[in-house]
Design a protein around this motif. Sequence first.
Motif, short mmCIF file in Angstrom:
data_model
loop_
_atom_site.label_atom_id
_atom_site.label_comp_id
_atom_site.label_asym_id
_atom_site.label_seq_id
_atom_site.Cartn_x
_atom_site.Cartn_y
_atom_site.Cartn_z
N LEU A 335 0.74 -1.25 -0.11
CA LEU A 335 -0.05 -0.05 0.23
C LEU A 335 0.81 1.24 -0.02
N LEU A 336 0.70 1.97 -1.37
CA LEU A 336 1.60 3.30 -1.27
C LEU A 336 0.76 4.53 -0.72
N ILE A 337 1.64 5.29 0.04
CA ILE A 337 0.69 6.40 0.67
C ILE A 337 1.80 7.60 -0.15
N ASP A 338 0.90 8.48 -0.68
CA ASP A 338 1.64 9.66 -1.23
C ASP A 338 2.00 10.76 -0.16
N GLY A 339 2.97 10.66 0.51
CA GLY A 339 3.24 11.64 1.44
C GLY A 339 4.49 11.07 2.64
N GLY A 340 4.81 11.79 3.45
CA GLY A 340 6.10 11.46 4.30
C GLY A 340 5.69 10.63 5.43
N LYS A 341 6.42 10.87 6.56
CA LYS A 341 6.11 10.18 7.78
C LYS A 341 4.80 10.47 8.38
N GLY A 342 4.33 11.66 8.51
CA GLY A 342 2.98 12.22 8.86
C GLY A 342 1.88 11.42 8.14
N GLN A 343 1.79 11.44 6.76
CA GLN A 343 0.76 10.81 6.37
C GLN A 343 0.91 9.00 6.61
N LEU A 344 2.06 8.57 6.61
CA LEU A 344 2.33 7.07 6.88
C LEU A 344 1.81 6.99 8.22
#
Length: 476
Positions: A335-344
């Motif tokens: 599952l790819l989340i477009d964003g950095g640590k916060g979004q992850l």
Amino acid sequence: KGKHQAGKFFGPYPSAYNARDTLVTLEKLFNVRQCENSYFAQRKRPCLQYQIKRCSAPCVGLISPEDYQEDVKNSIRFLQGDTKALNQELIAKMETAAEALEFEKAVFYRDRMGLLRDVQAQQAIYKVKGEADILAIAYHAGVTCVQIMHIRNGKMLGGKSYFPDMQGDDLGQMLSDFMANFYFQVADEVPTELIINTALPNTSELEQALQQQFSKKVQIKHKVRETRAEWLELANMNVQHAIKGQLANHFELNERFHQLEQVLGRPVDRIECFDISHTMGEATIASCVVFDSGGARKRDYRQFAIEDITGGDDYAAMRQALTRRYKKAMLPDLLLIDGGKGQLHMAMQVMQDLGLEAFMVGVSKGEGRKPGLETLHFTDGTKIQLPEDHKALHLIQQVRDEAHRFAITKHRAKRDKRRGGSVLEVIPGLGPKRRRDLLTHFGGIQGVLKASEKEMMLVPGLGAVMARTIYKILHE
């Protein structure tokens, strides 16, 4: 399909370029008008089309209704392929004008004949009675391709390659299945001949079904001669070329998946990626795209209209989209989340609330948002930056860019429908005068949409900051 305006329709054309080219030829040959009815009704003097000899100016009565009606009828005959009779009529008119010493009119008809000859020369190679679809199928290394070429009124109208999700050694059965699906579910009409490159196991049954569906006799042939054999040979060449290109993409995609598995240390067959799109918090859309070893699985794509959140809160939007997606759907391998640590971390919290364990990776953009500088963030807090030429990175970029495209397309449609007016009207600080100046400078909204940020800065009184704001809202 039931939504057309009244009138005659001609086509299909292989591309927009071919359709425009045909319109230009019509203007030159018959001087028929191309303007809207509202524009036509308001004219007080001939427009530029009359000056460059592309229109006979019926708007101001420079041609009689009877003569203009004749030009319209000839235009229809031209579109129907009746060019021989038109040529004979032009010869007669040219000779009549010459005998009456009206040499300018004679030259006009002579030039028309030359243009018509050019059109006939382009069509001559394809000229044959009747209409047909040419279908060629090929299968190699797990990839099936069907090439369809359309012949209408003796003209080749181009074609298209299809890659159906079917495999096997029986090309005849696969082509039969494809034709049944295409003509009964996709096509609006069927020609009288279907010419194919392999025998079908159920030719007569398919012919009868097509005849019943379309109320016309349809013949399916795979042994043809002369011009039809040339068409079939061309379709065979095209299908082989198309399948080679698809296989090159197929092998490249497999290599990208293989290298991504090496980077992640686990098998990956299905990837899902989420992206959020909005304009300053307006009309928020979340998209989910799906890739597997066969490429984009568009039938599995999903979009979510995000409601009841604070405008611009991407965390809340992503939380709502993930919750709605995985309440019922199976988890992917990645599952790819477009964003950095916060979004992850937010995605991890959502999965924990749902009681699910998903392998997730966050993808943050690099410095200056330049492609190739992305950083991959893992759930254990580690992160890596792959080399710019790494095939695993190319796969991640491909999936993420597709998610962005899918989200922004839907978002813009929803945003513009909700606004119900010019997209410029809601830009903060852009008042009526500067909106008018902007539209005047670029000749309308389409010119504004095509303009770059630097070109917008050249509009008097706009300024760099406002130009940047307008460009960002229109394109991001």
